[in-house]
Motif scaffolding. Sequence first.
Motif, short mmCIF file in Angstrom:
data_model
loop_
_atom_site.label_atom_id
_atom_site.label_comp_id
_atom_site.label_asym_id
_atom_site.label_seq_id
_atom_site.Cartn_x
_atom_site.Cartn_y
_atom_site.Cartn_z
N LEU A 43 -99.59 -6.64 9.68
CA LEU A 43 -98.30 -6.10 9.24
C LEU A 43 -97.95 -4.83 10.00
N THR A 44 -98.92 -3.94 10.13
CA THR A 44 -98.68 -2.69 10.85
C THR A 44 -98.22 -2.97 12.28
N SER A 45 -98.79 -3.98 12.91
CA SER A 45 -98.44 -4.29 14.29
C SER A 45 -97.04 -4.86 14.43
N ARG A 46 -96.44 -5.30 13.32
CA ARG A 46 -95.12 -5.91 13.37
C ARG A 46 -94.05 -5.03 12.71
N LEU A 47 -94.35 -3.79 12.42
CA LEU A 47 -93.37 -2.93 11.76
C LEU A 47 -92.13 -2.68 12.61
N ASP A 48 -92.28 -2.77 13.92
CA ASP A 48 -91.09 -2.58 14.77
C ASP A 48 -90.02 -3.63 14.45
N HIS A 49 -90.43 -4.81 14.03
CA HIS A 49 -89.48 -5.85 13.64
C HIS A 49 -88.63 -5.37 12.46
N LEU A 50 -89.27 -4.74 11.49
CA LEU A 50 -88.55 -4.27 10.31
C LEU A 50 -87.66 -3.08 10.65
N GLU A 51 -88.17 -2.21 11.51
CA GLU A 51 -87.35 -1.08 11.93
C GLU A 51 -86.12 -1.57 12.70
N ARG A 52 -86.32 -2.55 13.54
CA ARG A 52 -85.21 -3.11 14.31
C ARG A 52 -84.19 -3.77 13.38
N LEU A 53 -84.66 -4.41 12.33
CA LEU A 53 -83.77 -5.04 11.36
C LEU A 53 -82.95 -3.99 10.61
N VAL A 384 -84.52 -8.82 1.10
CA VAL A 384 -84.72 -9.82 2.15
C VAL A 384 -86.17 -10.26 2.11
N TYR A 385 -86.41 -11.55 2.01
CA TYR A 385 -87.78 -12.06 2.01
C TYR A 385 -88.17 -12.48 3.43
N GLN A 386 -89.39 -12.18 3.80
CA GLN A 386 -89.84 -12.40 5.18
C GLN A 386 -89.45 -13.78 5.70
N GLY A 387 -88.85 -13.79 6.88
CA GLY A 387 -88.40 -15.03 7.51
C GLY A 387 -86.98 -15.41 7.15
N GLU A 388 -86.47 -14.88 6.04
CA GLU A 388 -85.08 -15.14 5.66
C GLU A 388 -84.13 -14.65 6.73
N GLU A 470 -88.59 -14.15 18.39
CA GLU A 470 -88.43 -13.83 19.81
C GLU A 470 -87.16 -14.45 20.38
N ALA A 471 -86.82 -15.65 19.93
CA ALA A 471 -85.64 -16.34 20.43
C ALA A 471 -84.35 -15.73 19.90
N GLN A 472 -84.44 -14.90 18.87
CA GLN A 472 -83.23 -14.39 18.23
C GLN A 472 -82.90 -12.94 18.56
N TYR A 473 -83.88 -12.17 18.98
CA TYR A 473 -83.66 -10.74 19.18
C TYR A 473 -82.47 -10.45 20.10
N SER A 478 -77.33 -14.63 16.54
CA SER A 478 -78.47 -15.14 15.77
C SER A 478 -78.40 -14.71 14.31
N VAL A 479 -79.18 -15.42 13.50
CA VAL A 479 -79.30 -15.04 12.08
C VAL A 479 -79.83 -13.62 11.98
N PHE A 480 -80.84 -13.29 12.78
CA PHE A 480 -81.43 -11.95 12.74
C PHE A 480 -80.38 -10.87 12.98
N ASN A 481 -79.58 -11.03 13.99
CA ASN A 481 -78.60 -10.00 14.31
C ASN A 481 -77.46 -9.96 13.31
N HIS A 482 -77.18 -11.08 12.65
CA HIS A 482 -76.19 -11.05 11.57
C HIS A 482 -76.72 -10.24 10.40
N TYR A 483 -77.99 -10.40 10.06
CA TYR A 483 -78.60 -9.57 9.01
C TYR A 483 -78.54 -8.09 9.38
N ARG A 484 -78.80 -7.78 10.64
CA ARG A 484 -78.71 -6.39 11.08
C ARG A 484 -77.33 -5.81 10.81
#
Length: 574
Positions: A43-53, A384-388, A470-473, A478-484
Amino acid sequence: MTLDQTGTTDTAPAWWTSAVVYQVYPRSFADSDGDGVGDLAGLTSRLDHLERLGVDVVWLSPVYASPHADNGYDISDYQAIDPVFGTLEDFDRLQAEVHARGMKLVMDLVVNHTSDEHPWFVESRSSKDNPKRDWYWWRPPRDGFEAGQPGAEPTNWESFFFGPSWTLDETAGEYYLHLFDRKQPDLNWENPEVRQAVYEMMRWWLDRGVNGFRMDVINLISKDPALPDGATTGAGGLGDGFPHYGNGPRIHEFLREMHREVFEGRPGELLTVGEMPGVTFEQAKLFTDPARRELDMVFQFEHVSLDHGPGGKFDPKPLDLRDLKASLGRWQTALGDTGWNSLYWNNHDQPRVVSRFGDDGEHRRESATALATVLHLHRGTPYVYQGEELGMTNAPFGGVGELRDVESLNHYRHSLAAGGDPESVLRALRAMGRDNARTPVQWDSTPNAGFTTGEPWIAVNPNHTWLNAEAQYDDPGSVFNHYRRLIDLRHKLPVVAVGDFRMLMPDHPHVYAYERRLDDARLLVVANLSGTTQAAELDAEWSASDVILANTEDLRISPGRVELAPWHALVFQR
């Protein structure tokens, strides 16, 4: 006006009105050591994903020591990290990294029950005269029955996980209560020593730096001490005990005491949210009224029960959008002036919303973003639940051997014993089972989706080869960027955080529309939650207003009208 943890009045909106919470189910988030199970270092290694979100709070599902009969919701030591997830040092490192990114960390609090391997229960069951005997609910067999006889259980209550909610302990010939699995005995909150032990543990975590708690089934902690039978509901004489333990006689007293003993006088911004199955909006208004000093918000289940058929969650029926609008609209209105809503589609106990209420085939991206738009712009705190945020879907489980969840496995066993058709039971589990939410997060297209280098504890969804982070950043659509973008709107626009809510078109079977208003600021949300083109009538002033968010570039707006493609969502501002 709100009250902070010190009891001080504050006229500014509470910090969490403009916050977004992200739930991490650690077992399935990221594995750092190749054992196939997610952990704290992963989880610690992936915190940048949450910060980016852009989320503000990380809610961590249980990582405490546990035998994992219910994937960590059966705790054997509240002040230890289970080795499968790491160590307390790993936790401290995670917490420091979360805080360094400007986010808060909220722990899962599971105190309706413990594991039967918790030292408290080990002592309690050792003898009838042990000092901790009364820390749990023990009762002799029903009058006229011998221990172990069918029907000898002290009450007829049915467990949430099927079968009786009482298990016989051979040592003393008495039964103990467990509303969930037999390895999850219920604590007796009538005993003040139990409550003080829980509060001491909570203070220990707050002193360590955590920023609050999500409280598991917290409205079940107060039982009617008489333990009366419930109305018979099914075969074997089992009954519904919920009226005797759901929102029980001392629940408000216990929560006020918890607030006083644990939270009052503490500096900083803390969050308390209570999971409350069966709670009504009238009750939720009491629980979340700041003046009562109980909880900041609750999780209610009304809207995620609307597709349950006569046989319950594993007898699903199609959702009628009008029912959803009526339900969410009631909660918006009821908690509009006093109290606060939590907003969610997904969590570790619910199937993936894009498969449940959306279209996980042709219109997966559009339906995922339309559903997100509708939810996030309500009044309340979104979760937001992980992967949503990627639009992850339900998994194509091939058979019961691929399932891991105790609830699903119990349901399968009980249904087949009652003569159920195996394929029909599996079809319901594929649609509604909790394992759908627990497949690993899909980070990339590599084997096992970048989740682990080993064998994952539950299979990765095969669609990870194209549906992944990776395909959405770098894809603006993308869904990811819409959530952002949705999260950014809540941060920037006070009307999203605290504006009034007014439902529009309540009887339309396919279009979900509402207005938000704060002083002179207004927003209009219009979404087609169907697979066919729909038209919506608008006030002429709206059709001339700015569109500040859309999940497709195909805008068909004319004076007084908008034509919506399948799963098309628009947000107007004026």
